[in-house]
Design a protein around this motif. Structure first.
Motif, mmCIF file in Angstrom:
data_model
loop_
_atom_site.group_PDB
_atom_site.id
_atom_site.type_symbol
_atom_site.label_atom_id
_atom_site.label_comp_id
_atom_site.label_asym_id
_atom_site.label_seq_id
_atom_site.Cartn_x
_atom_site.Cartn_y
_atom_site.Cartn_z
ATOM 1 N N VAL A 38 0.841 -1.200 0.000
ATOM 2 C CA VAL A 38 0.000 0.000 0.000
ATOM 3 C C VAL A 38 0.877 1.251 0.000
ATOM 4 O O VAL A 38 0.611 2.220 -0.720
ATOM 5 C CB VAL A 38 -0.944 -0.001 1.220
ATOM 6 C CG1 VAL A 38 -1.745 1.303 1.270
ATOM 7 C CG2 VAL A 38 -1.886 -1.187 1.168
ATOM 8 N N GLU A 39 1.941 1.230 0.785
ATOM 9 C CA GLU A 39 2.866 2.370 0.807
ATOM 10 C C GLU A 39 3.497 2.569 -0.568
ATOM 11 O O GLU A 39 3.671 3.711 -1.026
ATOM 12 C CB GLU A 39 3.952 2.169 1.854
ATOM 13 C CG GLU A 39 4.900 3.357 1.944
ATOM 14 C CD GLU A 39 5.889 3.259 3.103
ATOM 15 O OE1 GLU A 39 6.766 4.142 3.195
ATOM 16 O OE2 GLU A 39 5.783 2.311 3.918
ATOM 17 N N ALA A 40 3.813 1.473 -1.238
ATOM 18 C CA ALA A 40 4.393 1.566 -2.583
ATOM 19 C C ALA A 40 3.398 2.203 -3.557
ATOM 20 O O ALA A 40 3.786 2.989 -4.437
ATOM 21 C CB ALA A 40 4.797 0.179 -3.069
ATOM 22 N N GLU A 41 2.116 1.886 -3.397
ATOM 23 C CA GLU A 41 1.085 2.470 -4.258
ATOM 24 C C GLU A 41 0.957 3.970 -4.001
ATOM 25 O O GLU A 41 0.839 4.762 -4.942
ATOM 26 C CB GLU A 41 -0.253 1.761 -4.013
ATOM 27 C CG GLU A 41 -1.312 2.093 -5.038
ATOM 28 C CD GLU A 41 -2.558 1.230 -4.890
ATOM 29 O OE1 GLU A 41 -3.537 1.506 -5.614
ATOM 30 O OE2 GLU A 41 -2.561 0.299 -4.060
ATOM 31 N N LEU A 42 1.005 4.360 -2.733
ATOM 32 C CA LEU A 42 0.960 5.780 -2.389
ATOM 33 C C LEU A 42 2.184 6.512 -2.946
ATOM 34 O O LEU A 42 2.079 7.610 -3.498
ATOM 35 C CB LEU A 42 0.889 5.964 -0.869
ATOM 36 C CG LEU A 42 -0.463 5.761 -0.206
ATOM 37 C CD1 LEU A 42 -0.309 5.729 1.316
ATOM 38 C CD2 LEU A 42 -1.441 6.850 -0.606
ATOM 39 N N ARG A 43 3.341 5.889 -2.798
ATOM 40 C CA ARG A 43 4.586 6.496 -3.291
ATOM 41 C C ARG A 43 4.530 6.704 -4.804
ATOM 42 O O ARG A 43 4.914 7.768 -5.315
ATOM 43 C CB ARG A 43 5.768 5.609 -2.914
ATOM 44 C CG ARG A 43 7.108 6.079 -3.469
ATOM 45 C CD ARG A 43 8.224 5.137 -3.057
ATOM 46 N NE ARG A 43 8.549 5.306 -1.651
ATOM 47 C CZ ARG A 43 9.460 6.149 -1.190
ATOM 48 N NH1 ARG A 43 10.145 6.920 -2.041
ATOM 49 N NH2 ARG A 43 9.708 6.236 0.085
#
Length: 339
Positions: A144-149
Motif C-alpha cells: 500500500v505504501e508503494a502504491e501511495l509512493r
C-alpha cells in the motif's frame, strides 16, 4: 489599512488555482442524529429514533476541503478502507473539485471514522452523548505504501505546495515523509506540517503549524507567556531547520516565528466563537495557498488568521469560501476606517 487590504486581495487572487498536495490521516466525521423516544426497559439509557446521518470531512480531509473551497487545485493523498465512510469522503471532496485518486483503499483496514451520536427532542437541546472512534492500529502494508509512493511521484511535477497533516494514525510513514520533504527542498516548493503528537520528527520541513497546547507538549514544558511560546517556537524552528513556526493561540491570536523575526497576530474578529473544530485545518489551507502564490509568510499568516476567524463561527469542522474570505477582508477594512 487600504494598502494592507490591497495586499490581502492580491494574495487572495494569487491563491486561486494553486496546485497543492495534501497527505495525511483522512477522517470521516459521522454525525448520527437521534430523537429521544423513551427510556429503555433493558437498561437506564435513552432509546433514540434515528432522524438523520451526515458524513463530514475531518482530519487531513478537512484541509483538502478548505483548500478546494478557497480556490486551490488539491490532491488528496491517504489511506481509506473499502467501506461506506470512504465513499462518503470521496463524494464530499470530489464535490468541491478535489482530486481523490490518491485516496488508496486498503481492504484490510477501515476508513478512520469518528461517529458522534447526537440526541435531542422537541423540548430539549440536541447534544452529543457519545463518540465512537474506529481505526486500524496496524502499520501500513508495504504494498500500500508503494502504491501511495507511486501516485505521489506521478503528480509531484505539477505541485506548488505540500501539506503534511499528521493526526497520529500512521499514514505519514518515514519513507513518504522523506520523499516529500526532500522534493520540496530540491525544487524550492513551500511545505507545511501540522502534527498533533510528533512534530519533532519532521526535520527539513518548510513551515510548522502547532497550537499552543501541542507545542508545549512537544517541547515538554509549560508555555505560560508569549515570550515562552516565542522561545519554544524558535527552538523548534532551529531543531527542524524550518523557515518558520506558526503557533495558534485561540482567543490570543497567532505567533509566527521566522529566522530573526517574530510576528504577533491578534484575532481578526472578537465576535462569538461557536466551534473551534477544524479551524487549524482552515489555517493550514490558507497558509499553504498563500505561500504557493509567493506571498510573504507574515501576510500568509495574517490572511489565515482571518480565514480561521470565519471557521470558528461555524458549527463542526467546516470550510471557508473565497467569497467569505473576501468579505471578511472588506469588513475588517470598514471596521478599521469607522474607528
Amino acid at each position: 489599512m487600504k494598502a494592507l487590504q490591497q495586499e490581502y486581495n492580491k494574495a487572495l487572487s494569487g491563491m486561486q488555482g494553486r496546485d497543492i498536495l495534501v497527505i495525511g490521516d483522512m477522517v470521516a466525521d459521522i454525525y448520527l442524529d437521534g430523537r429521544i423516544s423513551r427510556i429503555s426497559r433493558e437498561a437506564p439509557v435513552l432509546v433514540l429514533e434515528q432522524a438523520g446521518e451526515k458524513v463530514v470531512a475531518g482530519g487531513a480531509a478537512n484541509v483538502v476541503n478548505n483548500i478546494a473551497t478557497l480556490g486551490g487545485k488539491v490532491h488528496a493523498v491517504g489511506l481509506v478502507g473499502s467501506d461506506k465512510s470512504a465513499d462518503g469522503l470521496r463524494a464530499i471532496l470530489a464535490k468541491n473539485g478535489a482530486d481523490v485518486r490518491g485516496l488508496i483503499a486498503d481492504d484490510s483496514r477501515p476508513t478512520i471514522s469518528k461517529t458522534r451520536i447526537i440526541a435531542g427532542g422537541r423540548a430539549t437541546v440536541s447534544q452529543q452523548i457519545v463518540r465512537i472512534d474506529r481505526e486500524s492500529k496496524a502499520p501500513m502494508a508495504p504494498a500500500v505504501e508503494a502504491e501511495l509512493r507511486a501516485y505521489i511521484k506521478s503528480i509531484l511535477p505539477t505541485v506548488e505546495g505540500v501539506v503534511i497533516s499528521d493526526y497520529g494514525s500512521g499514514t505519514v510513514t518515514e519513507g513518504l515523509q522523506s520523499l516529500l520533504i526532500d522534493y520540496c527542498q530540491i525544487k524550492g516548493i513551500p511545505s507545511i506540517v501540522d502534527s498533533r503528537y510528533a512534530v519533532r520528527r519532521f526535520h527539513g520541513i518548510g513551515y510548522v503549524k502547532q497550537n499552543d497546547a501541542e507545542i508545549a507538549a512537544a517541547m515538554g514544558r509549560n508555555l505560560d507567556t508569549t515570550e515562552d511560546i516565542v522561545a519554544a517556537a524558535e527552538e523548534l524552528r532551529q531543531e527542524l531547520a524550518a523557515k518558520g513556526v506558526l503557533v495558534t493561540r485561540g482567543e490570543l491570536g497567532m505567533v509566527l516565528v521566522e529566522h530573526g523575526a517574530v510576528h504577533e497576530i491578534p484575532v481578526s474578529d472578537k465576535s462569538e466563537v461557536f466551534d473551534v473544530s477544524g479551524a487549524g485545518d482552515t489555517c493550514v489551507a490558507a497558509v499553504i495557498l498563500a505561500l504557493a502564490a509567493g506571498v510573504a509568510p507574515a501576510t500568509a499568516a495574517r490572511l489565515s488568521n482571518i480565514a480561521s476567524g470565519i471557521a470558528v463561527r461555524k458549527l463542526g469542522t467546516s470550510t471557508v469560501s473565497v467569497r467569505e474570505l473576501a468579505e471578511a477582508i472588506e469588513k475588517s477594512r470598514e471596521e478599521y476606517t469607522s474607528k
